[in-house]
Design a protein around this motif. Structure first.
Motif, PDB file in Angstrom:
ATOM      1  N   PRO A   1       0.834  -1.217   0.000  1.00 49.51           N
ATOM      2  CA  PRO A   1       0.000   0.000   0.000  1.00 49.51           C
ATOM      3  C   PRO A   1       0.863   1.258   0.000  1.00 49.51           C
ATOM      4  O   PRO A   1       2.053   1.210   0.322  1.00 49.51           O
ATOM      5  N   ALA A   2       0.258   2.384  -0.341  1.00 49.47           N
ATOM      6  CA  ALA A   2       0.967   3.667  -0.327  1.00 49.47           C
ATOM      7  C   ALA A   2       1.559   3.916   1.066  1.00 49.47           C
ATOM      8  O   ALA A   2       0.917   3.614   2.073  1.00 49.47           O
ATOM      9  N   PRO A   3       2.785   4.444   1.132  1.00 56.86           N
ATOM     10  CA  PRO A   3       3.405   4.714   2.435  1.00 56.86           C
ATOM     11  C   PRO A   3       2.551   5.683   3.255  1.00 56.86           C
ATOM     12  O   PRO A   3       1.968   6.630   2.695  1.00 56.86           O
ATOM     13  N   ALA A   4       2.487   5.455   4.561  1.00 55.58           N
ATOM     14  CA  ALA A   4       1.612   6.225   5.457  1.00 55.58           C
ATOM     15  C   ALA A   4       1.874   7.734   5.363  1.00 55.58           C
ATOM     16  O   ALA A   4       0.925   8.533   5.360  1.00 55.58           O
ATOM     17  N   ASP A   5       3.139   8.143   5.265  1.00 52.76           N
ATOM     18  CA  ASP A   5       3.410   9.594   5.275  1.00 52.76           C
ATOM     19  C   ASP A   5       2.935  10.271   3.987  1.00 52.76           C
ATOM     20  O   ASP A   5       2.526  11.435   4.008  1.00 52.76           O
ATOM     21  N   LEU A   6       2.951   9.549   2.886  1.00 57.91           N
ATOM     22  CA  LEU A   6       2.422  10.112   1.644  1.00 57.91           C
ATOM     23  C   LEU A   6       0.905  10.268   1.754  1.00 57.91           C
ATOM     24  O   LEU A   6       0.343  11.312   1.408  1.00 57.91           O
ATOM     25  N   VAL A   7       0.246   9.239   2.266  1.00 53.91           N
ATOM     26  CA  VAL A   7      -1.204   9.293   2.484  1.00 53.91           C
ATOM     27  C   VAL A   7      -1.535  10.488   3.389  1.00 53.91           C
ATOM     28  O   VAL A   7      -2.448  11.266   3.099  1.00 53.91           O
ATOM     29  N   GLU A   8      -0.753  10.634   4.440  1.00 57.75           N
ATOM     30  CA  GLU A   8      -0.955  11.714   5.424  1.00 57.75           C
ATOM     31  C   GLU A   8      -0.809  13.094   4.763  1.00 57.75           C
ATOM     32  O   GLU A   8      -1.636  13.976   4.958  1.00 57.75           O
ATOM     33  N   LYS A   9       0.243  13.231   3.948  1.00 59.33           N
ATOM     34  CA  LYS A   9       0.519  14.533   3.326  1.00 59.33           C
ATOM     35  C   LYS A   9      -0.572  14.938   2.340  1.00 59.33           C
ATOM     36  O   LYS A   9      -0.773  16.128   2.083  1.00 59.33           O
ATOM     37  N   LEU A  10      -1.238  13.946   1.770  1.00 57.44           N
ATOM     38  CA  LEU A  10      -2.283  14.251   0.788  1.00 57.44           C
ATOM     39  C   LEU A  10      -3.655  14.396   1.434  1.00 57.44           C
ATOM     40  O   LEU A  10      -4.587  14.898   0.790  1.00 57.44           O
ATOM     41  N   LYS A  11      -3.786  13.973   2.687  1.00 59.49           N
ATOM     42  CA  LYS A  11      -5.089  14.006   3.358  1.00 59.49           C
ATOM     43  C   LYS A  11      -5.773  15.369   3.294  1.00 59.49           C
ATOM     44  O   LYS A  11      -6.962  15.441   2.970  1.00 59.49           O
ATOM     45  N   PRO A  12      -5.067  16.446   3.575  1.00 60.98           N
ATOM     46  CA  PRO A  12      -5.735  17.762   3.587  1.00 60.98           C
ATOM     47  C   PRO A  12      -6.417  18.095   2.252  1.00 60.98           C
ATOM     48  O   PRO A  12      -7.319  18.931   2.230  1.00 60.98           O
ATOM     49  N   PHE A  13      -6.004  17.449   1.185  1.00 62.55           N
ATOM     50  CA  PHE A  13      -6.569  17.776  -0.130  1.00 62.55           C
ATOM     51  C   PHE A  13      -7.775  16.909  -0.480  1.00 62.55           C
ATOM     52  O   PHE A  13      -8.388  17.088  -1.517  1.00 62.55           O
ATOM     53  N   PHE A  14      -8.085  15.990   0.398  1.00 58.68           N
ATOM     54  CA  PHE A  14      -9.203  15.086   0.106  1.00 58.68           C
ATOM     55  C   PHE A  14     -10.185  15.021   1.274  1.00 58.68           C
ATOM     56  O   PHE A  14     -10.708  13.975   1.584  1.00 58.68           O
ATOM     57  N   VAL A  15     -10.375  16.159   1.947  1.00 57.79           N
ATOM     58  CA  VAL A  15     -11.288  16.191   3.109  1.00 57.79           C
ATOM     59  C   VAL A  15     -12.736  15.994   2.638  1.00 57.79           C
ATOM     60  O   VAL A  15     -13.077  16.348   1.518  1.00 57.79           O
TER      61      VAL A  15
END
Lengths: 151, 151, 151, 151
Positions: free
Chosen positions: B137-151
């Protein structure tokens, strides 16, 4: 009836298309630091595939250009199945599955020496007059040369 | 209700994705004898687009590889709308429209200085562990960094 | 004496070196908007020339790397005599004129189908251990395989 | 006298040539399976260096071609000192050390972010009329623009 369907499928495979194979040795220039052929370099393999397929038909792309007709690429699809590696002797299989009209579709399969499918893709090319860069139908002699394969 | 739909669409455009722009000067090395950027060279433009998009997010692909994770390209689509030419200062617009899972989709638009759309495409990349080249799966920190853009 | 010198020169040409020829079809990918092979692409031709020359000797560069030895390029010289063009079937002639030591010199000539000299160049490669990237002498089996050509 | 010589050397360094610097980010497309920038790709770096150097002088190569003058490369020398690697932000330093005549010499140095010299090289370019591809002297406006640097 089953028999009829099989017969049709048979003709489709052996008659209703044009197939061509050529080989390509992967060079250091093609690889990237993953040790694979860089994903952008398959476009070169496809170019080799379609130009050599046309040459086999007695149709040289160089002469087409000399006669004032260009074949720019309209779209490109690539599906990366498995990595091609340095020094692999690849087989590029090019298929023309439809007679050319204003567009011409080429389909590609790239395999390694063990016959493993590494990559598959397709390109649509269009015909344009070099002088005004406007679309035109496929040149008559190309249509003619492909006719026997689409009876 | 219409108003609600419009509001949703508005947020989708302005919030539910990540956009990034970078520029690229076309070099002689990129051109072919038609005087256009060779169709295989857009893969390089897309690479620049997505790597710089990730860098803006604080995510460096070089470090990802150093941590033992690769992002090979799974598929590539290109649509050639108009020719890019020598010395054009292109704008590559990269969009991440979906949060990464086992795959990550990047969409691209390439325009010239007049804002004319020259090329559009997309690539799907996957995440693999370098050690065994198996998907992950996608690395957790990448998922985290993109989270704000997919609220 | 003159006769002796001529005899020596004769053997130098016909015995004291290793020559190899291979062909390369120029692709659209290789051309630039002048309609010539882009000057940076001759490095690829030289790579093909030397790798195929070594393969003819029974020496595969892929296996050399697998055994932990790299041959990075130390220097490159190219002299562009005349333009190679799209679809030209080039002949790349590679010469090993000296037995390899810590360095190995390859000389190249590129001609078109009419035998016109288009390009000449040379590269010096060195041998390094992949593990520490430190220089080393030419591998014994390569020296051995080239011995008959430098009696 | 010593002092006089030093003064002369000083002016040579600071006045009797034209220097220019630009940066280049190494892409995956540039690397090979050694993890280095492929040796043939320095030609692209040199192209970027010289074209941007000329642009700084107010001289655009695109316009030169539009006016019917080509600058094909006559020779290329590269010396690979140390490997450039993926994602390195390289500095390409281009030097014009002589006023252009029928030929124009460009010298290059490529360094990484730590200032380590990775590569040095030079290219000689000639001027030809596109219409007949015959050599010609350097265009007057280019000579003019470089004059202040060779007083």
């Amino acid at each position: 009836m089953k028999k009829g369907i099989l017969k049709l499928a048979h003709s489709q495979i052996f008659k209703f298309m044009f197939n061509h194979q050529t080989t390509y040795r992967v060079r250091y220039a093609d690889t990237d630091q993953m040790g694979f052929v860089y994903y952008g370099n398959y476009a070169r393999l496809y170019e080799i595939g379609r130009v050599e397929a046309l040459r086999t038909l007695g149709f040289q792309y160089r002469e087409l250009e000399a006669s004032g007709i260009w074949m720019p690429v309209y779209d490109l699809h690539c599906r990366f199945v498995q990595a091609a590696r340095y020094d692999d002797l690849l087989t590029i299989r090019t298929t023309i599955a439809q007679p050319p009209t204003a567009r011409m579709l080429f389909e590609y399969e790239v395999k390694n020496e063990m016959g493993t499918l590494l990559n598959m893709g397709q390109t649509t090319l269009i015909f344009v007059r070099a002088i005004n860069q406007r679309p035109m139908p496929a040149p008559a002699d190309l249509v003619e040369k492909l006719k026997p394969f689409f009876v």
